[in-house]
Design a protein around this motif. Structure first.
Motif, PDB file in Angstrom:
ATOM      1  N   GLU A   1       0.841  -1.203   0.000  1.00 32.57           N
ATOM      2  CA  GLU A   1       0.000   0.000   0.000  1.00 32.57           C
ATOM      3  C   GLU A   1       0.876   1.254   0.000  1.00 32.57           C
ATOM      4  OE1 GLU A   1      -2.680  -0.355   3.291  1.00 32.57           O
ATOM      5  OE2 GLU A   1      -3.937  -1.819   2.247  1.00 32.57           O
TER       6      GLU A   1
ATOM      7  N   ASP B   1       2.864   4.196  -2.558  1.00 31.87           N
ATOM      8  CA  ASP B   1       3.187   4.799  -3.839  1.00 31.87           C
ATOM      9  C   ASP B   1       4.646   4.458  -4.145  1.00 31.87           C
ATOM     10  OD1 ASP B   1       0.652   5.999  -3.946  1.00 31.87           O
ATOM     11  OD2 ASP B   1       1.363   7.763  -2.850  1.00 31.87           O
TER      12      ASP B   1
ATOM     13  N   GLY C   1      -5.782   2.505  -5.987  1.00 28.07           N
ATOM     14  CA  GLY C   1      -5.368   2.788  -4.622  1.00 28.07           C
ATOM     15  C   GLY C   1      -4.032   3.449  -4.430  1.00 28.07           C
ATOM     16  N   ILE C   2      -3.082   3.256  -5.332  1.00 28.43           N
ATOM     17  CA  ILE C   2      -1.771   3.880  -5.158  1.00 28.43           C
ATOM     18  C   ILE C   2      -1.285   4.476  -6.488  1.00 28.43           C
ATOM     19  CG2 ILE C   2      -1.082   2.479  -3.183  1.00 28.43           C
ATOM     20  CD1 ILE C   2       0.429   0.700  -4.925  1.00 28.43           C
TER      21      ILE C   2
ATOM     22  N   ARG D   1      -4.145   9.375  -0.938  1.00 26.49           N
ATOM     23  CA  ARG D   1      -5.504   9.055  -1.377  1.00 26.49           C
ATOM     24  C   ARG D   1      -6.113  10.207  -2.141  1.00 26.49           C
ATOM     25  NH1 ARG D   1      -5.197   3.668  -1.025  1.00 26.49           N
ATOM     26  NH2 ARG D   1      -4.526   3.018   1.050  1.00 26.49           N
TER      27      ARG D   1
END
Length: 353
Positions: free
Chosen positions: A45, A47, A88-89, A353
């Motif tokens: 989770e 970047d 999500g990333i 996010r």
């Protein structure tokens, strides 16, 4: 997961600097190693940054063609298509270690391509490019960087530069392990004097503090991450005294530079943590992920040697020598190392996010 826009990439880098964490920058050489890196970022989770070296770009175009620009463009387009299916990333694309002899045949053509994209209302193919002028005197290094920064701003990309020399070997470029591996606080002032504080374009700096590429036994590499703090502090004092213009409220007063840690593979966790606390927002990881990928494949081959080889007139086992079988094991091994890097650097669980 989405491909970073120029604005999103800047947000990523600034968030890492403010939050005292860094992104793993994973070198890849194929769609398989790309998929492994993406799998690792998704699991952590986090970047992250995907990058291709001068040799990797050539390899990506195929051995017969061996064209760095073609390989880079084809890779980036494939990567964007795959990245957009991971929610999500955010992931940025970067070209790594462009030495002087490759500038006119690799990064400058890519910047020209991206400036044309921007002119036509499109996003640039890559989000950042590295100019490695470490093999030439600093004044010439920064003079070239200044011109590239102007091109980078027009292409809506971030420039990365290297000040000092990273030892070891990468893609045929090598340097001795000696006193040149350590930048000085004065070098930071020279960088700002030439490139500014971001008003002429965003850039990252890989000051050297004993870094080397490749794998070495304990004791060979002597990192001095405190040196990064000295460089940041010297420049911060120059800014506060009015010697240079203030970079703006988004930049912490004690961390004027976005720093890059080259040769991160094999580094001690304490050295990594100290470097990140001094403003490192990007750490290159290549050797460790190469080994993790290949080690898993080697394990498959040794375990199934009589199935991947036609031994004593037998026919082997197609499901074991099918490249997809051992390729998946390689991807899993590399993905696990990417997760480890995210946790070491503090980016795990901190995707914007």
């Amino acid at each position: 997961m989405t491909l970073a826009t120029p604005e999103r990439y800047v947000q990523m880098l600034d968030a890492a600097r403010r939050g005292s964490y860094a992104y793993p920058a994973i070198n890849v050489t194929s769609t398989q190693t790309l998929n492994a890196a993406l799998e690792g970022f998704a699991e952590a989770e986090s970047d992250g940054i995907i990058q291709v070296s001068v040799g990797g770009a050539s390899y990506l175009s195929g051995q017969r063609l061996a064209d760095r620009v073609t390989g880079s463009i084809a890779f980036a387009r494939f990567a964007q298509e795959v990245i957009d299916h991971y929610p999500g990333i955010t992931v940025a694309l970067h070209t790594d270690h462009c030495a002087p002899q490759y500038l006119d045949e690799w990064v400058r053509p890519l910047l020209a391509y991206e400036k044309d994209q921007v002119k036509h209302g499109q996003e640039p193919l890559f989000q950042s490019h590295m100019w490695d002028g470490s093999s030439i005197p600093l004044d010439r290094n920064l003079a070239v960087a200044k011109g590239l920064l102007e091109d980078s701003q027009a292409a809506h990309t971030v420039l990365e530069i290297e000040v000092g020399t990273v030892g070891g070997e990468e893609d045929g470029h090598s340097a001795q392990i000696d006193e040149r591996l350590y930048s000085s606080p004065d070098d930071g002032l020279k960088v700002v004097d030439e490139l500014g504080m971001g008003e002429s374009g965003r850039y990252m700096v890989a000051f050297t503090f004993g870094n080397v590429h490749g794998a070495y036994k304990p004791g060979v590499v002597k990192l001095r991450p405190d040196l990064l703090g000295e460089i940041q502090g010297r420049t911060a004092r120059a800014v506060s005294s009015g010697q240079f213009p203030s970079p703006g409220p988004e930049v912490p007063g004690d961390k004027p530079f976005l720093l890059v840690f080259h040769g991160g593979s094999g580094s001690e966790p304490a050295d990594i943590a100290k470097a990140v606390s001094c403003g490192v927002v990007k750490m290159n990881v290549d050797t460790d992920t190469q080994y993790a990928f290949t080690r898993a494949i080697a394990g498959h081959m040794f375990t199934n040697y009589d199935k991947v080889l036609k031994v004593d007139g037998e026919v082997g086992a197609k499901n074991e020598y099918d490249p997809r079988s051992w390729g998946r094991e390689g991807e899993d091994g590399m993905a696990a190392r990417v997760v480890e890097a995210c946790r070491e650097l503090g980016s795990a669980g901190r995707a914007l996010r």
